[in-house]
Motif scaffolding. Structure first.
Motif, PDB file in Angstrom:
ATOM      1  N   ILE A   1       0.768  -1.226   0.040  1.00  0.00           N
ATOM      2  CA  ILE A   1      -0.119  -0.097  -0.065  1.00  0.00           C
ATOM      3  C   ILE A   1       1.026   1.390  -0.040  1.00  0.00           C
ATOM      4  CG2 ILE A   1      -1.683   1.363   1.157  1.00  0.00           C
ATOM      5  CD1 ILE A   1      -2.712  -1.510   2.489  1.00  0.00           C
ATOM      6  N   ALA A   2       1.953   1.271   0.866  1.00  0.00           N
ATOM      7  CA  ALA A   2       2.839   2.359   1.062  1.00  0.00           C
ATOM      8  C   ALA A   2       3.606   2.708  -0.273  1.00  0.00           C
ATOM      9  CB  ALA A   2       3.633   2.010   2.080  1.00  0.00           C
ATOM     10  N   SER A   3       3.959   1.587  -1.124  1.00  0.00           N
ATOM     11  CA  SER A   3       4.716   1.745  -2.149  1.00  0.00           C
ATOM     12  C   SER A   3       3.942   2.304  -3.281  1.00  0.00           C
ATOM     13  CB  SER A   3       5.415   0.523  -2.628  1.00  0.00           C
ATOM     14  OG  SER A   3       4.591  -0.366  -3.423  1.00  0.00           O
ATOM     15  N   ARG A   4       2.730   1.966  -3.300  1.00  0.00           N
ATOM     16  CA  ARG A   4       1.725   2.774  -4.117  1.00  0.00           C
ATOM     17  C   ARG A   4       1.561   4.279  -3.966  1.00  0.00           C
ATOM     18  NH1 ARG A   4      -1.374  -0.351  -7.747  1.00  0.00           N
ATOM     19  NH2 ARG A   4      -2.843   1.673  -7.695  1.00  0.00           N
ATOM     20  N   GLY A   5       1.516   4.387  -2.449  1.00  0.00           N
ATOM     21  CA  GLY A   5       1.214   5.967  -1.925  1.00  0.00           C
ATOM     22  C   GLY A   5       2.296   6.652  -2.136  1.00  0.00           C
ATOM     23  N   LEU A   6       3.699   5.968  -2.252  1.00  0.00           N
ATOM     24  CA  LEU A   6       4.854   6.862  -2.512  1.00  0.00           C
ATOM     25  C   LEU A   6       5.027   7.328  -3.946  1.00  0.00           C
ATOM     26  CD1 LEU A   6       6.808   4.930   0.204  1.00  0.00           C
ATOM     27  CD2 LEU A   6       6.378   7.480   0.160  1.00  0.00           C
ATOM     28  N   LYS A   7       4.490   6.716  -4.835  1.00  0.00           N
ATOM     29  CA  LYS A   7       4.704   7.172  -6.581  1.00  0.00           C
ATOM     30  C   LYS A   7       3.851   8.399  -6.547  1.00  0.00           C
ATOM     31  CE  LYS A   7       5.629   2.631  -8.159  1.00  0.00           C
ATOM     32  NZ  LYS A   7       4.742   1.524  -7.619  1.00  0.00           N
ATOM     33  N   VAL A   8       4.180   9.517  -6.000  1.00  0.00           N
ATOM     34  CA  VAL A   8       3.504  10.715  -6.107  1.00  0.00           C
ATOM     35  C   VAL A   8       4.230  11.943  -6.802  1.00  0.00           C
ATOM     36  CG1 VAL A   8       2.013  10.414  -4.014  1.00  0.00           C
ATOM     37  CG2 VAL A   8       4.259  11.055  -3.775  1.00  0.00           C
ATOM     38  N   LYS A   9       3.610  12.895  -7.251  1.00  0.00           N
ATOM     39  CA  LYS A   9       4.165  14.157  -7.804  1.00  0.00           C
ATOM     40  C   LYS A   9       3.714  15.182  -6.993  1.00  0.00           C
ATOM     41  CE  LYS A   9       2.952  13.530 -11.973  1.00  0.00           C
ATOM     42  NZ  LYS A   9       2.382  13.422 -13.328  1.00  0.00           N
ATOM     43  N   ASP A  10       4.341  16.229  -7.085  1.00  0.00           N
ATOM     44  CA  ASP A  10       3.810  17.794  -6.511  1.00  0.00           C
ATOM     45  C   ASP A  10       2.299  17.882  -6.781  1.00  0.00           C
ATOM     46  OD1 ASP A  10       3.872  20.317  -5.317  1.00  0.00           O
ATOM     47  OD2 ASP A  10       4.613  21.197  -7.207  1.00  0.00           O
ATOM     48  N   GLY A  11       1.629  18.318  -5.981  1.00  0.00           N
ATOM     49  CA  GLY A  11       0.147  18.590  -6.130  1.00  0.00           C
ATOM     50  C   GLY A  11      -0.738  17.390  -6.093  1.00  0.00           C
ATOM     51  N   ASN A  12      -0.363  16.121  -5.875  1.00  0.00           N
ATOM     52  CA  ASN A  12      -1.251  15.235  -6.056  1.00  0.00           C
ATOM     53  C   ASN A  12      -2.050  15.152  -4.707  1.00  0.00           C
ATOM     54  OD1 ASN A  12       0.794  12.746  -7.680  1.00  0.00           O
ATOM     55  ND2 ASN A  12      -0.402  14.496  -8.522  1.00  0.00           N
ATOM     56  N   ILE A  13      -3.134  14.378  -4.762  1.00  0.00           N
ATOM     57  CA  ILE A  13      -4.062  13.916  -4.005  1.00  0.00           C
ATOM     58  C   ILE A  13      -3.960  12.397  -3.902  1.00  0.00           C
ATOM     59  CG2 ILE A  13      -6.462  13.933  -3.257  1.00  0.00           C
ATOM     60  CD1 ILE A  13      -6.953  16.572  -4.816  1.00  0.00           C
ATOM     61  N   ILE A  14      -3.802  11.933  -2.517  1.00  0.00           N
ATOM     62  CA  ILE A  14      -3.608  10.212  -2.278  1.00  0.00           C
ATOM     63  C   ILE A  14      -4.856  10.134  -1.497  1.00  0.00           C
ATOM     64  CG2 ILE A  14      -2.357   8.711  -1.222  1.00  0.00           C
ATOM     65  CD1 ILE A  14       0.084  10.642  -0.996  1.00  0.00           C
ATOM     66  N   LEU A  15      -5.532   8.571  -2.181  1.00  0.00           N
ATOM     67  CA  LEU A  15      -6.636   8.113  -1.696  1.00  0.00           C
ATOM     68  C   LEU A  15      -6.400   7.283  -0.642  1.00  0.00           C
ATOM     69  CD1 LEU A  15      -9.721   7.466  -1.503  1.00  0.00           C
ATOM     70  CD2 LEU A  15      -9.417   6.244  -3.838  1.00  0.00           C
ATOM     71  N   MET A  16      -6.864   7.174   0.432  1.00  0.00           N
ATOM     72  CA  MET A  16      -6.813   6.105   1.358  1.00  0.00           C
ATOM     73  C   MET A  16      -8.106   5.959   2.114  1.00  0.00           C
ATOM     74  SD  MET A  16      -2.864   6.721   2.856  1.00  0.00           S
ATOM     75  CE  MET A  16      -2.503   4.658   3.015  1.00  0.00           C
ATOM     76  N   HIS A  17      -8.186   4.991   3.000  1.00  0.00           N
ATOM     77  CA  HIS A  17      -9.581   4.700   3.719  1.00  0.00           C
ATOM     78  C   HIS A  17      -9.145   4.421   5.201  1.00  0.00           C
ATOM     79  CE1 HIS A  17     -10.302   3.535  -0.606  1.00  0.00           C
ATOM     80  NE2 HIS A  17     -11.641   4.155  -0.234  1.00  0.00           N
ATOM     81  N   ASP A  18      -9.912   5.190   6.090  1.00  0.00           N
ATOM     82  CA  ASP A  18      -9.490   4.950   7.487  1.00  0.00           C
ATOM     83  C   ASP A  18     -10.417   4.173   8.167  1.00  0.00           C
ATOM     84  OD1 ASP A  18     -11.423   7.177   6.896  1.00  0.00           O
ATOM     85  OD2 ASP A  18     -11.397   7.917   9.002  1.00  0.00           O
ATOM     86  N   VAL A  19     -10.584   3.086   7.506  1.00  0.00           N
ATOM     87  CA  VAL A  19     -11.499   1.915   8.111  1.00  0.00           C
ATOM     88  C   VAL A  19     -10.575   0.464   8.070  1.00  0.00           C
ATOM     89  CG1 VAL A  19     -13.729   2.711   7.537  1.00  0.00           C
ATOM     90  CG2 VAL A  19     -12.304   1.599   5.818  1.00  0.00           C
ATOM     91  N   HIS A  20      -9.280   0.713   7.837  1.00  0.00           N
ATOM     92  CA  HIS A  20      -8.471  -0.605   8.134  1.00  0.00           C
ATOM     93  C   HIS A  20      -7.149  -0.455   8.827  1.00  0.00           C
ATOM     94  CE1 HIS A  20     -10.871  -1.851   4.575  1.00  0.00           C
ATOM     95  NE2 HIS A  20     -10.524  -0.742   3.882  1.00  0.00           N
ATOM     96  N   ARG A  21      -6.846  -1.331   9.606  1.00  0.00           N
ATOM     97  CA  ARG A  21      -5.532  -1.213  10.563  1.00  0.00           C
ATOM     98  C   ARG A  21      -4.433  -1.271   9.514  1.00  0.00           C
ATOM     99  NH1 ARG A  21      -4.050  -0.870  14.958  1.00  0.00           N
ATOM    100  NH2 ARG A  21      -6.079  -1.233  16.108  1.00  0.00           N
TER     101      ARG A  21
END
Ligand code: ZN
Length: 414
Positions: free
Chosen positions: A358-378
């Motif tokens: 999950i983290a490695s997907r979330g780290l593929k970002v560029k300036d100004g990006n919005i990251i989608l996650m869900h606060d319903v999982h440990r």
């Protein structure tokens, strides 16, 4: 020997402590999935009472399995088949707990959606599942009132509908001493007759005085010339949200939480802390219906009822909406003045189990990006523990959606 017994006694105490503590937590279970042929959004309460939870869980499981069997291979031009389970929750004078689940299965084709309701009621002092007839004291009068209203409101005069066994089985909810009963009835097609009768058996529930929360503490200074990133969380709050807020706090950063209206009341403390820490709250519909498939009236209701409950409970007004399943159409754009916010980077944390992935997907970002996650999982917390320090190291500033909009405006002017 005495020593061994003493140790066993201590262990037993510890075990009981942990056990009792676990029993205390009330929460809303959320299952939201965007599968190949189906969309699923299930929200139901997990109470302090095991017997009740088991009944509810079995029922939800049964419905989910039925939906899977029916629609697993569903292929239709109109899109995916949709399952939505929503809840209503009433606690009455610390005596009764009443939970009504509403299920809707919709293939979005010519057939009208399948709708079913079920009520679970529980006596807190007796520690057992009960029926409506265990709650009402003046049965005869209530049944007479129900019959009368069915006749005047719907011109339905069918005594077989009002036998004790039937009344016992109908879904219902009790609010402000008014009983609302839903009678499934066939009139060309299946509909629910909605019957409201006063009960006059409970004291009026005391409502808490409303308190407005001070909007955000001092803001971090953001340099629009430096890289920015916006973390966003959908489908919450949940029992994991507080931990995410603390994690953000420990790094002095903020994020945006797109919440469901039907969870606001139960997670009021979490949301209060969220706001106090300077995080932003957005609208993610009331109960996660696939919004673009709704008619204008219901679409507006999904948006406005969520705004209203945030306003009533927290004195907070959201400025953004994230449409469910990320689907937008013209009708949705016309239905709201809120900013419609999607995302650039999907961590797929609702599907992928491994926090590192999950983290490695979330780290593929560029300036100004919005990251989608869900606060319903440990696992989302664990992924964040990896992502946040790395992104900070790379020089990113964490901004909320409103702040991102401001940064973009300033950059345009520059
Ligand atoms: Zn969602």
């Amino acid at each position: 020997m005495k020593k061994v017994l003493f140790i066993i006694f201590i262990l037993l105490c510890l075990f009981l402590c942990v056990f009792i503590k676990q029993e205390q937590n009330e929460e809303i279970k959320t299952i939201i999935k965007d599968n190949k042929n189906t969309l699923v959004a299930i929200n139901y309460p997990k109470t302090k009472y095991k017997v009740l939870n088991k009944e509810i869980e079995n029922y939800v499981k049964k419905i989910y399995q039925l939906f899977q069997v029916e629609y697993e291979d569903y292929k239709h031009l109109n899109g995916k088949a949709e399952l939505n389970i929503d809840y209503e929750y009433q606690k009455i004078e610390n005596k009764y707990l009443i939970i009504k689940l509403t299920t809707q299965m919709d293939a979005h084709d010519e057939d009208s959606p399948y709708k079913e309701m079920k009520t679970f009621s529980y006596s807190i002092p007796q520690k057992k599942i009960i029926s409506l007839l265990d709650i009402v004291t003046n049965k005869d009068k209530i049944i007479k009132d129900i019959k009368k209203q069915a006749f005047y409101k719907y011109h339905v005069e069918d005594d077989s509908l009002f036998s004790l066994d039937k009344i016992k089985a109908y879904p219902f909810i009790i609010k402000d001493d008014i009983l609302t009963l839903y009678i499934k009835y066939y009139q060309r097609e299946f509909t629910y007759l909605v019957i409201n009768v006063p009960l006059n058996i409970f004291e009026k529930e005391k409502t808490e005085p409303k308190r407005a929360v001070n909007q955000t503490q001092e803001k971090n200074v953001i340099n629009p010339k430096e890289k920015v990133i916006a973390l966003t969380f959908d489908d919450g709050p949940s029992k994991y949200t507080k931990e995410i807020i603390s994690l953000l706090e420990s790094y002095h950063i903020n994020a945006t939480f797109f919440v469901l209206g039907n969870k606001v009341s139960l997670y009021k403390d979490t949301l209060t802390k969220m706001i106090q820490n300077g995080n932003e709250i957005g609208n993610h519909s009331y109960n996660h219906k696939w919004m673009i498939k709704l008619d204008s009236k219901e679409m507006k209701w999904q948006i406005e009822s969520t705004n209203k409950i945030l306003q009533d409970e927290l004195g907070y007004t959201p400025t953004s909406i994230r449409p469910t399943y990320g689907s937008v159409n013209q009708k949705l754009k016309d239905s709201t003045n809120l900013n419609i916010v999607l995302w650039n980077v999907d961590t797929l944390d609702w599907k992928i189990k491994d926090p590192k992935k999950i983290a490695s997907r979330g780290l593929k970002v560029k300036d100004g990006n919005i990251i989608l996650m869900h606060d319903v999982h440990r696992r989302t917390i664990k992924a964040l523990q990896i992502m946040i320090p790395k992104l900070l190291e790379e020089g990113y500033q964490f901004v909320t959606i409103d702040e991102l909009r401001e940064v973009n405006l300033i950059r345009k002017k520059l």
